[in-house]
Design an enzyme around this catalytic site. Structure first.
Site, PDB file in Angstrom:
ATOM      1  N   ASP A  86      -9.301 -10.746  10.003  1.00 39.68           N
ATOM      2  CA  ASP A  86      -9.441  -9.068  10.027  1.00 39.68           C
ATOM      3  C   ASP A  86     -10.749  -8.575   9.584  1.00 39.68           C
ATOM      4  O   ASP A  86     -11.590  -9.449   8.995  1.00 39.68           O
ATOM      5  CB  ASP A  86      -8.096  -8.567   8.742  1.00 39.68           C
ATOM      6  N   ASP A 175      -2.676  -0.356   4.707  1.00 35.46           N
ATOM      7  CA  ASP A 175      -3.313  -1.154   3.769  1.00 35.46           C
ATOM      8  C   ASP A 175      -3.120  -0.579   2.334  1.00 35.46           C
ATOM      9  O   ASP A 175      -3.585   0.441   2.187  1.00 35.46           O
ATOM     10  CB  ASP A 175      -4.890  -1.485   3.996  1.00 35.46           C
ATOM     11  N   GLU A 177      -3.710  -0.956  -1.445  1.00 41.71           N
ATOM     12  CA  GLU A 177      -4.045  -1.801  -2.591  1.00 41.71           C
ATOM     13  C   GLU A 177      -4.611  -1.066  -3.721  1.00 41.71           C
ATOM     14  O   GLU A 177      -4.624   0.337  -3.705  1.00 41.71           O
ATOM     15  CB  GLU A 177      -5.256  -2.838  -2.030  1.00 41.71           C
TER      16      GLU A 177
END
Length: 287
Positions: A86, A175, A177
């Site tokens: 990634d 994503d 986080e």
């Protein structure tokens, strides 16, 4: 003689008081309306747009909070898996041919963050991986305190995060986080964060017809969602854990789809293993 009416000289004052009362009542009613109150509350709770989005990528905050571990995955993990990477803007132009020659067969590319940032290297990274033969997809770095899930999903789809049934495009990934700008859970309750993600996922599905992949760590998930289990049967899991095994999964998932196993790989730091053979990766792309 006509009798004089008590209080006549004060009539203008009473009229002004009455008018003021009507005005105050009207204002109170307007402020009580859901739209007005909701808009004011939303405006008050939105954080500023990200100030260093080029430094935020899938795992940047995982490494900062949970640490890193160098090295390759154990040989046993390679028996039914596909190697991937990634990338984001901080890598600049990527040598995709070199990665292909090393055995990398899929890639996720950061497209957007919040509703204000697009990766300046997105075209080179997204198209470059495709052109050498990789199956690739795009991901969005979430900032749930800056705007709604629907707004960020829409921005993502409009700036590279779409999906097509061409056999080489993975569903978009969200994503989730640690917050790189402040409070770990973005100042939201567990319910607030889960609802934000529901909003994002529903909007993405409405726009593309696909259920998005979710990138998150077990530790963050436990801390910020209260171990919510509702996404596990729908959204494929992309889990970071830098070590010799994938370890405990977030609540709700019985298996992972992608494992980000290191942030210190050769050429491109972030390397991943797809949990299955090439034909299963192809099936994920095909939908």
């Amino acid at each position: 003689m006509p009798a004089s009416r008590s209080g006549s000289p004060h009539r203008p004052a009473r009229s002004l008081a009455t008018a003021a009362g009507i005005l105050l009542a009207t204002l109170s009613l307007l402020l009580g309306l859901p739209g007005a109150a909701g808009a004011a509350a939303a405006s008050a709770r939105h954080a500023p747009e990200p100030t260093h989005p080029g430094q935020d990528w899938a795992g940047s905050q995982i490494a900062a909070h949970e640490g890193t571990a160098p090295g390759a995955p154990p040989t046993a993990a390679l028996t039914a898996s596909v190697e991937g990477v990634d990338v984001s803007g901080h890598q600049g132009n990527v040598d995709w041919q070199s990665l292909w020659n090393s055995g990398v067969r899929f890639a996720y590319v950061k497209a957007t963050e919040s509703t204000s940032y697009t990766n300046p290297y997105f075209a080179q990274q997204y198209n470059g991986s495709y052109n050498v033969g990789m199956i690739r997809g795009a991901y969005h770095f979430a900032t749930p305190d800056t705007s709604s899930g629907a707004a960020q999903a829409t921005y993502f789809v409009n700036h590279g995060g779409g999906w097509s049934r061409d056999g080489k495009t993975l569903p978009g990934a969200l994503d989730m986080e640690y917050n790189p700008y402040g409070a770990t859970c973005y100042g939201l309750s567990a319910t607030g964060l889960v609802n934000w993600m529901k909003d994002w996922f529903a909007t993405y599905r409405a726009r593309t017809g696909r259920d998005a992949v979710l990138y998150t760590s077990t530790s963050w998930w436990s801390q910020c969602t209260g171990n919510y289990t509702g996404f596990g049967s729908v959204n494929p899991l992309w889990v970071p854990r830098y070590g010799s095994s994938v370890g405990e999964l977030p609540a709700g998932w019985g298996f992972h789809t992608i494992w980000q196993y290191t942030s210190t790989g050769p050429a491109v730091g972030d390397h991943n293993l797809f949990n299955g053979a090439q034909d299963r990766l192809q099936a994920l792309a095909n939908g």
